[in-house]
Scaffold this active site. Sequence first.
Site, PDB file in Angstrom:
ATOM      1  N   HIS A 114      47.632  16.488  51.312  1.00  0.00           N
ATOM      2  CA  HIS A 114      49.046  16.860  51.196  1.00  0.00           C
ATOM      3  C   HIS A 114      49.926  15.786  50.566  1.00  0.00           C
ATOM      4  O   HIS A 114      51.102  16.002  50.352  1.00  0.00           O
ATOM      5  CB  HIS A 114      49.618  17.252  52.567  1.00  0.00           C
ATOM      6  CG  HIS A 114      49.889  16.067  53.446  1.00  0.00           C
ATOM      7  ND1 HIS A 114      48.916  15.472  54.184  1.00  0.00           N
ATOM      8  CD2 HIS A 114      51.017  15.357  53.671  1.00  0.00           C
ATOM      9  CE1 HIS A 114      49.429  14.445  54.855  1.00  0.00           C
ATOM     10  NE2 HIS A 114      50.702  14.346  54.553  1.00  0.00           N
TER      11      HIS A 114
HETATM   12  C1  UD1 Z   1      55.823  15.074  55.577  1.00  0.00           C
HETATM   13  C2  UD1 Z   1      55.928  13.554  55.614  1.00  0.00           C
HETATM   14  C3  UD1 Z   1      54.548  12.940  55.589  1.00  0.00           C
HETATM   15  C4  UD1 Z   1      53.674  13.515  56.687  1.00  0.00           C
HETATM   16  C5  UD1 Z   1      53.645  15.032  56.536  1.00  0.00           C
HETATM   17  C6  UD1 Z   1      52.793  15.691  57.593  1.00  0.00           C
HETATM   18  C7  UD1 Z   1      57.927  12.588  54.499  1.00  0.00           C
HETATM   19  C8  UD1 Z   1      58.402  11.827  53.337  1.00  0.00           C
HETATM   20  N1  UD1 Z   1      56.640  13.007  54.451  1.00  0.00           N
HETATM   21  O1  UD1 Z   1      55.283  15.429  54.310  1.00  0.00           O
HETATM   22  O2  UD1 Z   1      54.654  11.549  55.794  1.00  0.00           O
HETATM   23  O3  UD1 Z   1      52.362  13.006  56.569  1.00  0.00           O
HETATM   24  O4  UD1 Z   1      54.990  15.513  56.635  1.00  0.00           O
HETATM   25  O5  UD1 Z   1      52.530  17.028  57.278  1.00  0.00           O
HETATM   26  O6  UD1 Z   1      58.670  12.793  55.425  1.00  0.00           O
HETATM   27  N2  UD1 Z   1      56.798  23.208  53.698  1.00  0.00           N
HETATM   28  C9  UD1 Z   1      56.685  24.497  54.144  1.00  0.00           C
HETATM   29  N3  UD1 Z   1      56.783  24.728  55.489  1.00  0.00           N
HETATM   30  C10 UD1 Z   1      56.984  23.731  56.387  1.00  0.00           C
HETATM   31  C11 UD1 Z   1      57.118  22.411  55.914  1.00  0.00           C
HETATM   32  C12 UD1 Z   1      57.007  22.152  54.569  1.00  0.00           C
HETATM   33  O7  UD1 Z   1      56.484  25.431  53.391  1.00  0.00           O
HETATM   34  O8  UD1 Z   1      57.052  24.013  57.601  1.00  0.00           O
HETATM   35  C13 UD1 Z   1      56.629  22.937  52.255  1.00  0.00           C
HETATM   36  C14 UD1 Z   1      57.883  23.017  51.466  1.00  0.00           C
HETATM   37  O9  UD1 Z   1      57.560  23.555  50.231  1.00  0.00           O
HETATM   38  C15 UD1 Z   1      58.289  21.582  51.306  1.00  0.00           C
HETATM   39  C16 UD1 Z   1      56.945  20.872  51.240  1.00  0.00           C
HETATM   40  O10 UD1 Z   1      56.104  21.641  52.084  1.00  0.00           O
HETATM   41  O11 UD1 Z   1      59.060  21.401  50.158  1.00  0.00           O
HETATM   42  C17 UD1 Z   1      56.968  19.447  51.707  1.00  0.00           C
HETATM   43  O12 UD1 Z   1      57.438  19.346  53.042  1.00  0.00           O
HETATM   44  P1  UD1 Z   1      58.102  17.977  53.580  1.00  0.00           P
HETATM   45  O13 UD1 Z   1      58.351  18.060  55.014  1.00  0.00           O
HETATM   46  O14 UD1 Z   1      59.241  17.558  52.743  1.00  0.00           O
HETATM   47  O15 UD1 Z   1      56.977  16.891  53.339  1.00  0.00           O
HETATM   48  P2  UD1 Z   1      55.438  16.901  53.723  1.00  0.00           P
HETATM   49  O16 UD1 Z   1      54.698  16.963  52.450  1.00  0.00           O
HETATM   50  O17 UD1 Z   1      55.072  17.883  54.799  1.00  0.00           O
END
Ligand code: UD1
Length: 359
Positions: free
Chosen positions: A203
Site C-alpha cells: 500500500h
Molecule cells: C495510511 C498511512 C500509512 C499507514 C496506512 C495503513 C499516512 C500518511 N499514511 O496510508 O502510514 O501505513 O494508512 O493502512 O497517514 N481509502 C479508502 N477507504 C479507506 C481509507 C482509504 O478507499 O477507508 C483510499 C482512498 O482512496 C485514499 C487512499 O485509500 O485516498 C489512501 O488512504 P490514506 O488514509 O490517505 O492513506 P493510506 O495509504 O491508507
Amino acid sequence: MKIASIVGARPQFIKCAPVSRELRKDHEEVLVHTGQHYDHGMSEVFFEELRIPKPDYNLNIGSGTHGHQTGAMLGAIEDVLRKENPDLVLVYGDTNSTLAGALAAAKLHIPVAHVEAGLRSNDRRMPEEVNRVLTDHASDLLFCPTETAVANLAAEGITGGVHLVGDVMLDAMNYNRALAEERSRVLEEVGVRPGEYLVITVHRPSNTDNRENMAAILGALGEAGRPVVFPVHPRTRKYLSEYGLLAEMPENVRVAEPLGYLDMIRLMAHAEKVLTDSGGIQKEAYMLGVPCITLRENTEWVETVEAGWNALVGAERERIIDAIRYLSPGSRQMGIFGNGNASVLIGEILTGLKGARSR
Ligand code: UD1
C-alpha cells in the site's frame, strides 16, 4: 487524568486496543477517530474484533491530499481539545492523524505522549518519516518500542521523557493469537493449506503510485509456484485498476478484500513467507516466526533484518523471486519487541505522572 487518544488509520486501531484497556483502569479516556480510514473493512471491523470502545468523536475527515487531510484534522482536533481540555494527548505511530493530533495539542500547550516514538527509515520521501520526526519533536513523553528507537531520538538530541517500553503490537498479538485460531476461518475461505502459500500486502505510495513497480511485484508473484493470497488495500486497488493490472493478475494470485485483524493474524501465522511494504506486518511476521520479504529499500525495523528474518528487496522482480525461493532464516532471537507488556508499562508511567501532578 483525562487523556485524549487520537486514532485514524488501521494500524492505530490495533495499537490503541491494549493501551486503551490499561489506561481506562486509572484514567478517563476520550477517544477521537479522525476518520482517515472510513471503510468498514479498514476501520469498524477493528473496533469490533479488538473490542475497542466506541470513539467519543468521529471527525469524518476522510481521504484527501496530505496537506488538505492533515490540515482538516488539525482544525477539527483543536476544537475537540478545546472543548474537552485533557491533561494529555496520546498519539500513535506515524500517520497524518498522528501528526495532526500532536501538533494540535502542542499548540494548545497540552502535553503530548507518542506511542511508537523514535522510528526512522531515514527516507524523507516517505510521508510517514516526516510525520514521525515532527511528532517526536513535539512530544513530551516518548514511548519507544526498541533500543534503536531510543538511539535514534538521542541522535536528534531528544533524551528527556524517553521510555523504552517495547512494542504495543506484541501485546495485541499475544492477546489475540489464540482467539484468531479459534475464530478465523480465513484459510478455508480462501482455499489454502497451512505452510503452502504466501501472503502479500502492498500500500505504500512508492509502490502503488508506480506502474513499473507494481508490474514487477506481480510478475514475481506469478513465478512463485504456489498460491499467493493478496488482500488489497483500497488505494492499491484503485491504482491496479487504473494500470489495467487487476485484469492481468497471475492465476496463482488470489485477490481478496482487506482483512480484519484476526483473519490477517491467522493467515500470516500459517504462511510460508510474507511479502509486504507495511511496517506493522514486518513486525507481526517476526513475532509469528514467519520470514518476511520487504518490498522496500529501507526499513524502520532494522533488527528484523539483522536477525536474518527480513529481506529488503525493493520492487525488483529478480530480487523478489530470489527471496521467495531462498530466504531461510536461522533461529529467532526473542525480545526485540520487548516482553509483551508495553501497554502495562505505559499505563504505569502515566499513572506515576498522575501521582506527580496531584501532589
Ligand atoms: C495510511 C498511512 C500509512 C499507514 C496506512 C495503513 C499516512 C500518511 N499514511 O496510508 O502510514 O501505513 O494508512 O493502512 O497517514 N481509502 C479508502 N477507504 C479507506 C481509507 C482509504 O478507499 O477507508 C483510499 C482512498 O482512496 C485514499 C487512499 O485509500 O485516498 C489512501 O488512504 P490514506 O488514509 O490517505 O492513506 P493510506 O495509504 O491508507
